[in-house]
Design an enzyme around this catalytic site. Structure first.
Site, PDB file in Angstrom:
ATOM      1  N   ASP A   1      -0.207  -3.474  -0.232  1.00 27.82           N
ATOM      2  CA  ASP A   1      -1.516  -3.793   0.354  1.00 27.82           C
ATOM      3  C   ASP A   1      -2.372  -4.673  -0.552  1.00 27.82           C
ATOM      4  O   ASP A   1      -2.680  -4.299  -1.686  1.00 27.82           O
ATOM      5  CB  ASP A   1      -2.297  -2.507   0.639  1.00 27.82           C
ATOM      6  CG  ASP A   1      -1.661  -1.685   1.750  1.00 27.82           C
ATOM      7  OD1 ASP A   1      -0.730  -2.184   2.402  1.00 27.82           O
ATOM      8  OD2 ASP A   1      -2.100  -0.541   1.965  1.00 27.82           O
TER       9      ASP A   1
ATOM     10  N   ASP B   1       3.164  -4.059  -5.674  1.00 30.87           N
ATOM     11  CA  ASP B   1       2.290  -3.365  -4.738  1.00 30.87           C
ATOM     12  C   ASP B   1       2.409  -4.067  -3.377  1.00 30.87           C
ATOM     13  O   ASP B   1       2.819  -5.234  -3.311  1.00 30.87           O
ATOM     14  CB  ASP B   1       0.858  -3.471  -5.282  1.00 30.87           C
ATOM     15  CG  ASP B   1      -0.170  -2.976  -4.295  1.00 30.87           C
ATOM     16  OD1 ASP B   1       0.024  -1.880  -3.740  1.00 30.87           O
ATOM     17  OD2 ASP B   1      -1.183  -3.682  -4.079  1.00 30.87           O
TER      18      ASP B   1
ATOM     19  N   ASP C   1      -3.121  -5.499  -7.316  1.00 33.84           N
ATOM     20  CA  ASP C   1      -4.472  -6.031  -7.094  1.00 33.84           C
ATOM     21  C   ASP C   1      -5.586  -5.028  -7.403  1.00 33.84           C
ATOM     22  O   ASP C   1      -6.741  -5.414  -7.479  1.00 33.84           O
ATOM     23  CB  ASP C   1      -4.638  -6.491  -5.631  1.00 33.84           C
ATOM     24  CG  ASP C   1      -4.739  -5.311  -4.664  1.00 33.84           C
ATOM     25  OD1 ASP C   1      -3.951  -4.356  -4.816  1.00 33.84           O
ATOM     26  OD2 ASP C   1      -5.606  -5.330  -3.780  1.00 33.84           O
TER      27      ASP C   1
HETATM   28 MG    MG Z   1      -3.138  -2.887  -3.319  1.00 34.63          MG
END
Ligand code: MG
Length: 273
Positions: A12, A10, A216
């Site tokens: 961000d 990922d 996340d």
């Molecule tokens: Mg993310």
């Protein structure tokens, strides 16, 4: 490609810091993957144009997955065998798993009219509004507006209202997920489906391939479920997203790119693969 490991990541809040969008803290681990010939495949809710910006900064030439699994972009000469793809650009063979953006915008409009809730999508926001809300430069906010398969949105009312929107999305046969800043409306795609599709292509060169996934947020769960070694980094508040639960989940110990750096170095140097 020499390696039998692929890292799906990922951007961000994971490889990029939630606020500064910097990957500086992950540079040692990125250099390690490079020296070991391990492809780092970006799998993000970001658009093709935004991912290309960060691929250039990272000097990354690997395939990538845009807009929560909507599109898989494979550099034309990357695999030395034929495979099915949906369309071709100058640079890529594109496998499309997502629904056309125009359709998603219409769906969100319908839900807005039906529920009377204050739903605000990227298509309703100006470039400067997106820049402000996301802490992005104008240049990057412009790239974030070039959407193909995913509409990020906010619901201005409370949690109950976002629950109603979510139920309505499901009822209409579409999907809903959540990233670091926004809810996301998509077609029948997710990061996991895209990771599994791309993994199958990698496996044609390397049947013994081991896949690592690192994220996340809730929108990473499908990706983490689809890899051999799932890793979760902490959020900026120092906590893990409690909705991401898996038996074999490795907790990175730190937030964002610092967690990325630590977990990947641990994994590759200590030979835990
Ligand atoms: Mg993310």
């Amino acid at each position: 490609m020499r390696s039998k490991i692929v890292v799906f990541t990922d951007l961000d809040g994971t490889l990029l810091d939630h606020n500064s969008y910097s990957f500086e803290d992950a540079v040692p681990a990125l250099e390690l993957t490079r020296s070991l010939g391990i492809p780092v495949v970006i799998c993000s809710s970001k658009t093709r144009a935004e991912i290309e910006y960060f691929r250039r900064k990272l000097d990354n030439r690997e395939p990538f997955i845009s807009e929560n699994g909507g599109g898989i972009f494979i550099p034309k000469a990357y695999f030395n065998f034929d495979f099915n793809y949906s369309r071709e650009t100058n640079e890529y063979k594109v496998v499309e798993l997502g629904t056309r953006y125009e359709t998603l915008v219409e769906v969100l409009n319908e839900i807005r009219q039906k529920t009377g809730l204050h739903i605000k999508g990227f298509s309703d926001m100006s470039v400067s509004e997106i820049a402000r809300k996301c802490g992005l430069s104008k240049e990057l906010a412009e790239l974030a507006k070039i959407r193909e398969y995913d509409e990020p949105f906010t619901v201005c009312e409370d949690e109950k209202a976002s629950y109603l929107v979510k139920e309505e999305i499901k009822r209409m046969g579409f999907k809903y997920t959540e990233g670091g800043r926004f809810f996301h409306l998509t077609g029948d795609n997710d990061k996991g489906k895209a990771v599994r599709t791309l993994t199958k292509l990698f496996q044609r060169s390397f049947p013994e391939l081991k896949t690592v996934g690192i994220g996340d947020s809730l929108n990473d769960l499908d990706m983490l479920e689809s890899v051999d070694i799932p890793i979760l980094v902490k959020k900026p508040d120092g906590k893990y997203d409690h909705r991401v639960k898996l038996d074999n989940l490795i907790l990175a110990g730190e937030e964002g790119p610092r967690g990325w750096n630590r977990a990947i170095i641990n994994l590759l140097q200590k030979g835990k693969t």
